[in-house]
Design a protein around this motif. Structure first.
Motif, short mmCIF file in Angstrom:
data_model
loop_
_atom_site.label_atom_id
_atom_site.label_comp_id
_atom_site.label_asym_id
_atom_site.label_seq_id
_atom_site.Cartn_x
_atom_site.Cartn_y
_atom_site.Cartn_z
N UNK A 130 14.11 -0.86 2.31
CA UNK A 130 12.71 -0.67 1.93
C UNK A 130 11.75 -0.66 3.04
N UNK A 131 10.85 0.36 3.29
CA UNK A 131 9.96 0.45 4.30
C UNK A 131 8.59 0.34 3.52
N UNK A 132 7.70 -0.57 4.09
CA UNK A 132 6.41 -0.67 3.53
C UNK A 132 5.30 -1.11 4.08
N UNK A 133 4.10 -0.62 3.81
CA UNK A 133 2.88 -1.14 4.52
C UNK A 133 2.33 -2.02 3.50
N UNK A 134 2.37 -3.44 3.96
CA UNK A 134 1.77 -4.61 3.11
C UNK A 134 0.48 -4.93 3.56
N UNK A 135 -0.22 -5.38 2.28
CA UNK A 135 -1.41 -5.80 2.71
C UNK A 135 -1.31 -7.31 2.15
N UNK A 136 -1.49 -8.28 2.82
CA UNK A 136 -1.40 -9.91 2.34
C UNK A 136 -2.94 -10.26 2.52
N UNK A 137 -3.46 -10.87 1.64
CA UNK A 137 -4.67 -11.71 1.58
C UNK A 137 -4.17 -13.20 1.38
N UNK A 138 -4.82 -13.90 2.21
CA UNK A 138 -4.35 -15.47 2.20
C UNK A 138 -5.71 -16.17 1.17
N UNK A 139 -5.34 -17.21 0.90
CA UNK A 139 -6.23 -17.98 0.04
C UNK A 139 -7.44 -18.45 0.60
N UNK A 140 -7.27 -18.40 2.09
CA UNK A 140 -8.61 -18.71 2.70
C UNK A 140 -9.35 -17.32 2.94
N UNK B 154 0.74 -1.33 0.09
CA UNK B 154 -0.02 -0.04 -0.14
C UNK B 154 0.85 1.15 -0.02
N UNK B 155 1.84 1.18 0.76
CA UNK B 155 2.81 2.26 0.76
C UNK B 155 4.28 1.58 0.66
N UNK B 156 5.27 2.50 0.00
CA UNK B 156 6.64 1.57 -0.07
C UNK B 156 7.55 3.00 -0.25
N UNK B 157 8.67 2.86 0.49
CA UNK B 157 9.52 4.00 -0.05
C UNK B 157 11.02 3.32 -0.07
N UNK C 299 10.09 -3.93 7.25
CA UNK C 299 11.14 -3.14 6.77
C UNK C 299 12.07 -4.09 6.26
N UNK C 300 12.67 -4.11 4.89
CA UNK C 300 13.49 -4.94 4.47
C UNK C 300 14.77 -4.34 3.78
N UNK C 301 15.91 -4.79 4.23
CA UNK C 301 17.26 -4.14 3.67
C UNK C 301 17.88 -5.11 2.88
#
Length: 169
Positions: A113-123, A92-95, A132-134
């Motif tokens: 990378x700083x991010x706001x992640x929205x994850x939808x599972x198969x259920x 949703x947001x990523x920098x 935050x991933x470096x």
């Protein structure tokens, strides 16, 4: 004569500093582009693209302190998640920001990378996480990464309750 040489050096110095800065800026942009491609591959659940962006000697760490994974394990994990777990992943947001560490054990070019992640599972269940991933980038590939997010928050959003075992007696 000495003043003339000094004047030439002082006038030329900004040019050389500018050239070096432009070269570093070009490298930083290229490294950020690698991370952006990787994020796009994650969002598209594109396993082959993810594979292409990880170096053969890739090492991944996190989100927990003791978690580590090599390229083969990471690709197997991603392949399973793409087929069996995730319906969608969206940033949703990523920098991104690039930095070069000039010396020491983490010497090299990094992108955070700083991010706001929205994850939808198969259920159908979904979570939204701050993450935050470096990424360490070398020769256009990701060679190392550290990922941080609140695993307890993800579990809470999925309906889990964390209970101290002493209260279960």
């Amino acid at each position: 004569m000495k003043i003339k040489k000094l004047l030439i050096v002082l006038l030329a110095l900004p040019f050389f500093v500018g050239c070096a800065s432009q070269s570093q800026n070009k490298k930083a942009k290229a490294d950020v582009a690698v991370v952006e491609k990787y994020i796009q591959a994650v969002e598209n659940l594109d396993y082959p693209a993810m594979k292409n962006l990880l170096a053969d000697n890739y090492e991944g760490y996190g989100p927990s302190y003791g978690d580590s994974i090599n390229r083969k394990q990471a690709l197997e994990h991603m392949k399973y998640n793409v087929k069996k777990l995730y319906k969608s992943i969206r940033y949703n947001k990523s920098q991104n920001v690039a930095v070069t560490i000039p010396s020491g054990p983490n010497k090299g070019n990094w992108v955070s990378n700083w991010g706001e992640l929205h994850i939808v599972y198969q259920n159908g269940k979904a979570v939204t996480l701050w993450a935050n991933s470096v990424y360490k980038i070398k020769n256009g590939k990701i060679v190392k990464s550290y990922t941080f997010y609140n695993e307890a928050d993800a579990l809470r959003q999925l309906g889990y309750v964390i209970v101290n075992p002493k209260y279960l007696k």
